[in-house]
Design a protein around this motif. Structure first.
Motif, mmCIF file in Angstrom:
data_model
loop_
_atom_site.group_PDB
_atom_site.id
_atom_site.type_symbol
_atom_site.label_atom_id
_atom_site.label_comp_id
_atom_site.label_asym_id
_atom_site.label_seq_id
_atom_site.Cartn_x
_atom_site.Cartn_y
_atom_site.Cartn_z
ATOM 1 N N UNK A 110 0.835 -1.197 0.000
ATOM 2 C CA UNK A 110 0.000 0.000 0.000
ATOM 3 C C UNK A 110 0.875 1.254 0.000
ATOM 4 N N UNK A 111 0.332 2.333 -0.526
ATOM 5 C CA UNK A 111 1.047 3.610 -0.457
ATOM 6 C C UNK A 111 1.337 3.981 0.988
ATOM 7 N N UNK A 112 0.402 3.702 1.864
ATOM 8 C CA UNK A 112 0.592 4.019 3.272
ATOM 9 C C UNK A 112 1.832 3.322 3.817
ATOM 10 N N UNK A 113 1.926 2.026 3.592
ATOM 11 C CA UNK A 113 3.080 1.275 4.106
ATOM 12 C C UNK A 113 4.378 1.732 3.438
ATOM 13 N N UNK A 114 4.320 1.966 2.126
ATOM 14 C CA UNK A 114 5.532 2.368 1.407
ATOM 15 C C UNK A 114 6.105 3.671 1.947
ATOM 16 N N UNK A 115 5.234 4.615 2.280
ATOM 17 C CA UNK A 115 5.702 5.895 2.816
ATOM 18 C C UNK A 115 6.144 5.761 4.268
ATOM 19 N N UNK A 117 7.169 3.152 5.963
ATOM 20 C CA UNK A 117 8.365 2.323 6.144
ATOM 21 C C UNK A 117 9.502 2.720 5.210
ATOM 22 N N UNK A 118 9.283 3.776 4.406
ATOM 23 C CA UNK A 118 10.319 4.285 3.493
ATOM 24 C C UNK A 118 10.896 3.166 2.625
ATOM 25 N N UNK A 119 9.988 2.480 1.916
ATOM 26 C CA UNK A 119 10.380 1.314 1.129
ATOM 27 C C UNK A 119 10.979 1.678 -0.227
ATOM 28 N N UNK A 120 10.683 2.876 -0.730
ATOM 29 C CA UNK A 120 11.100 3.243 -2.081
ATOM 30 C C UNK A 120 12.038 4.433 -2.073
ATOM 31 N N UNK A 121 12.842 4.502 -3.141
ATOM 32 C CA UNK A 121 13.679 5.680 -3.365
ATOM 33 C C UNK A 121 12.820 6.841 -3.853
ATOM 34 N N UNK A 122 13.398 8.025 -3.916
ATOM 35 C CA UNK A 122 12.671 9.201 -4.415
ATOM 36 C C UNK A 122 12.193 8.974 -5.845
ATOM 37 N N UNK A 123 13.048 8.357 -6.673
ATOM 38 C CA UNK A 123 12.663 8.091 -8.059
ATOM 39 C C UNK A 123 11.516 7.086 -8.124
ATOM 40 N N UNK A 124 11.570 6.053 -7.313
ATOM 41 C CA UNK A 124 10.496 5.058 -7.297
ATOM 42 C C UNK A 124 9.183 5.677 -6.818
ATOM 43 N N UNK A 153 -5.781 2.177 0.636
ATOM 44 C CA UNK A 153 -6.610 1.575 -0.408
ATOM 45 C C UNK A 153 -5.911 1.511 -1.762
ATOM 46 N N UNK A 154 -4.706 2.071 -1.864
ATOM 47 C CA UNK A 154 -3.972 2.114 -3.131
ATOM 48 C C UNK A 154 -2.716 1.264 -3.001
ATOM 49 N N UNK A 155 -2.606 0.232 -3.846
ATOM 50 C CA UNK A 155 -1.488 -0.701 -3.785
ATOM 51 C C UNK A 155 -0.638 -0.586 -5.048
ATOM 52 N N UNK A 156 0.674 -0.742 -4.868
ATOM 53 C CA UNK A 156 1.613 -0.615 -5.983
ATOM 54 C C UNK A 156 2.613 -1.762 -5.936
ATOM 55 N N UNK A 196 0.675 13.527 5.512
ATOM 56 C CA UNK A 196 0.891 13.190 6.922
ATOM 57 C C UNK A 196 1.923 12.079 7.105
ATOM 58 N N UNK A 197 2.184 11.303 6.051
ATOM 59 C CA UNK A 197 3.130 10.189 6.179
ATOM 60 C C UNK A 197 4.413 10.423 5.389
#
Length: 226
Positions: A110-115, A117-124, A153-156, A196-197
């Motif tokens: 989810x976008x929530x988890x990705x933000x 937990x900082x799972x992605x780089x700025x480019x990602x 609600x948004x998954x990537x 907020x995240x």
């Protein structure tokens, strides 16, 4: 019984994702079902006497019917959802019962988890946001709003050459007269939550630019910390 049989989905049981919501003599809840033979994972949403009423259905029908119809509509216009597997409803002695089955979104976060937990780089993150915006623009161009659009609600899925998106929880989706009327509440809710995240002002600007290029008008951009 096999998963292809409707009786399988009515009778199969699994682990409740969260405690079922009980109200006014009915309930609604989601079970996670893993098939022992294949290891495939499904989510089975079950409802009893969770009804909506309309001009067409003055005596009420299961709210899952609306969610299924919304997801079918999304499929018809190319807006990605969790893969639909099965839907059915029936009226018995205890009232309306309904089930909606979707396949697990393996490899998606989810976008929530990705933000958080900082799972992605700025480019990602930029690539993911462009893809999310593209999916939502297709929805809103069809004068359709999601109605409950939060980052959870948004998954990537970032494992391929390009990000893949899936949007879930379509029970509150409705048609609107214009694309702007459909877009504005969805985008405002999503971006306010993302700020907020950890969403940056540059990412916010990127998202708005995608909508500006599409021709769908949005209100002024929110600010960090607002």
């Amino acid at each position: 019984m096999r998963p292809q049989d409707s009786s399988f989905w009515w009778s199969v049981t699994g682990e409740w994702v969260e405690e079922p919501n009980n109200r006014r003599g009915g309930f609604s809840g989601v079970q996670r079902v893993v098939l022992p033979q294949s290891g495939e994972c499904y989510y089975v949403k079950r409802q009893r006497n969770h009804l909506f009423r309309s001009v067409r259905y003055p005596t009420g029908r299961p709210t899952l019917l609306r969610e299924w119809q919304s997801m079918r509509f999304c499929q018809s216009i190319g807006v990605p959802t969790a893969p639909l597997v099965f839907f059915d409803m029936q009226k018995g002695k205890e009232g309306w019962e309904s089930i909606l089955v979707t396949r697990d979104l393996q490899g998606y976060v989810s976008l929530d988890r990705a933000y958080v937990e900082k799972l992605w780089s700025c480019q990602q993150r930029a690539e993911a946001l462009r893809t999310v915006a593209g999916a939502l623009i297709s929805l809103h161009r069809a004068h359709r709003k999601h109605g409950h659009l939060y980052p959870k609600e948004v998954f990537v899925n970032m494992s391929g050459e390009r990000p893949a998106v899936a949007i879930v929880d379509w029970e509150l989706s409705r048609s609107r007269l214009t694309a702007a009327q459909a877009a504005q509440p969805d985008v405002r809710r999503l971006l306010k939550s993302l700020l907020k995240v950890g969403m940056t002002q540059d990412e916010l600007h990127l998202f708005f630019e995608e909508y500006r290029a599409s021709g769908i008008s949005l209100p002024a951009m929110p600010q960090l910390g607002a």
